[in-house]
Design a protein around this motif. Sequence first.
Motif, PDB file in Angstrom:
ATOM      1  N   GLY A   1      88.433  48.105   2.673  1.00 12.16           N
ATOM      2  CA  GLY A   1      88.251  46.824   3.341  1.00 12.16           C
ATOM      3  C   GLY A   1      87.402  46.959   4.585  1.00 12.16           C
ATOM      4  N   LYS A   2      87.422  45.922   5.403  1.00 10.95           N
ATOM      5  CA  LYS A   2      86.601  45.870   6.613  1.00 10.95           C
ATOM      6  C   LYS A   2      87.458  46.110   7.845  1.00 10.95           C
ATOM      7  CE  LYS A   2      83.479  42.782   9.152  1.00 10.95           C
ATOM      8  NZ  LYS A   2      82.893  41.414   9.204  1.00 10.95           N
TER       9      LYS A   2
ATOM     10  N   ARG B   1      90.944  44.209   6.840  1.00  9.45           N
ATOM     11  CA  ARG B   1      91.034  43.141   5.845  1.00  9.45           C
ATOM     12  C   ARG B   1      90.564  43.667   4.500  1.00  9.45           C
ATOM     13  NH1 ARG B   1      89.592  37.437   7.720  1.00  9.45           N
ATOM     14  NH2 ARG B   1      91.751  37.740   8.392  1.00  9.45           N
ATOM     15  N   TRP B   2      91.406  43.499   3.498  1.00  5.90           N
ATOM     16  CA  TRP B   2      91.113  44.017   2.168  1.00  5.90           C
ATOM     17  C   TRP B   2      89.851  43.390   1.584  1.00  5.90           C
ATOM     18  CZ3 TRP B   2      93.805  48.040   0.248  1.00  5.90           C
ATOM     19  CH2 TRP B   2      95.060  48.306   0.807  1.00  5.90           C
ATOM     20  N   ASN B   3      89.080  44.226   0.915  1.00  5.36           N
ATOM     21  CA  ASN B   3      87.914  43.750   0.178  1.00  5.36           C
ATOM     22  C   ASN B   3      88.389  43.312  -1.204  1.00  5.36           C
ATOM     23  OD1 ASN B   3      85.589  43.377  -1.289  1.00  5.36           O
ATOM     24  ND2 ASN B   3      84.630  45.301  -0.684  1.00  5.36           N
TER      25      ASN B   3
ATOM     26  N   SER C   1      86.482  41.417  -3.295  1.00  7.35           N
ATOM     27  CA  SER C   1      85.299  40.921  -4.002  1.00  7.35           C
ATOM     28  C   SER C   1      85.176  41.469  -5.416  1.00  7.35           C
ATOM     29  CB  SER C   1      84.039  41.294  -3.216  1.00  7.35           C
ATOM     30  OG  SER C   1      83.872  42.708  -3.189  1.00  7.35           O
TER      31      SER C   1
ATOM     32  N   LYS D   1      84.616  44.777  -5.782  1.00  6.52           N
ATOM     33  CA  LYS D   1      83.854  46.015  -5.617  1.00  6.52           C
ATOM     34  C   LYS D   1      84.716  47.159  -5.094  1.00  6.52           C
ATOM     35  CE  LYS D   1      79.522  43.564  -4.738  1.00  6.52           C
ATOM     36  NZ  LYS D   1      78.402  43.351  -3.785  1.00  6.52           N
ATOM     37  N   SER D   2      85.974  46.885  -4.786  1.00  2.00           N
ATOM     38  CA  SER D   2      86.865  47.923  -4.278  1.00  2.00           C
ATOM     39  C   SER D   2      88.133  47.953  -5.121  1.00  2.00           C
ATOM     40  CB  SER D   2      87.180  47.665  -2.803  1.00  2.00           C
ATOM     41  OG  SER D   2      87.902  48.738  -2.243  1.00  2.00           O
TER      42      SER D   2
END
Length: 412
Positions: free
Chosen positions: A237-238, A339-341, A343, A345-346
């Motif tokens: 995540g970010k 914050r979890w990604n 999308s 892609k993870s």
Amino acid sequence: MRKRRKKTGFLFVLVFFAAICIGQPVLAAKVKAPTGLKADYDKNYIKLTWKKVPKARGYVVYRYSSTAGQYIRVKSTRKNYHSMSGLPEGTLYRFKVKAYRKIGGETYYSKYSKRLQLRTKKQKTKKVSTIKKYLKSAIQPLGKVVYVWGGGWSTDGLGGSTEARSMGVSKKWTRFFNAQTKDYNYINTQYQRHDGLDCSGYVGWTIYNIMNTKSGNNGYVMSAKDMARNYASRGWGKYIKRASVKDYKPGDIMSSACSDCGHVWIVIGECKDGSVVALHSSSSQGVQLSGTVAPDGRTKSEAAELAQKYMEQYFPKWSEKFSHRLRDEKYLSHFCQMRWNVSGKSIMTDPDGYQKMTAEQVLNDLLGPLKEEPEPLPVPEPEMPPETQPETPSQPETQKVLEMQSQVKTEE
């Protein structure tokens, strides 16, 4: 002349023996460099080993730092191995080791061992969970596990105690919880690692249970202040610094490095008034739901009311033992965020749309609805006093009025 030669010869012998005596400790202090440096490693774990050096008192492990541009000291140990966990995956590392010994209060070091270079394994971006499954796993110990300082930690570099690297809630935790009273004080149970969980032990256990299908693998327990940054560095995540945190979404991991905080918690969701419902293991009270104040400082926040109602309704045993605590504004200003990604892609996705839900919607879906408070019974209107009640004409009087009206019409 002979006397002079004898004197010169004597001085030469004296200097020679003095040199030997002075140099002897230096020669004796020499220690060989370690050999056989190798590593056993995975995506976030490294264990270095090397051959023992005769007469060495200990060893110093060094790692190359690209920032410093040189090898920096990592660990001094008397053992011929060193373990590290919680490392970012797919990262390049270079290590060297020195041996040392002490003589007469002085420490003498060997030369560096040969360099060992490796790259931690990179986890495939396989989608292993959803936000809903992750939070559903996180609520399993809710109201069943007490806070233990050091609970869930280990000293063997495996990223957590046996229980924190196991699937499901440990029976040891629930037995220990059931044995406690409202007078429980975590100060008296420090480092009883197998009896409960501290904040980072709890979050690490939660992550383990969504990343694994069996017990016994390396874990995810580490210092609370490092969790958000470390997990983000794995590509999950970010990472958002505390000054840039603007909102809170279900599943966010919040870490604080402040000396007066030193905590980590999971976001259940944000309420309409901006207050947040937190899921965490808090000192003395254990794994629980808590509500923060509203951003404007109001203590009667929606999150506080929501958390208390859910704990009382769904976890009555916990509520009988412990009191509910409002979380102050530090929870909204002193914590960094991961914050979890989702999308695709993870490793995490959100097909249930949890990140768009409020705290109330998430709790309703995870635990169920709150019981509706019974509506108050209607208050009957007071009867009018007899003297004020209008009189209703009797039937004979009504008939008399009709006859009079008929007579008037006839006369007309």
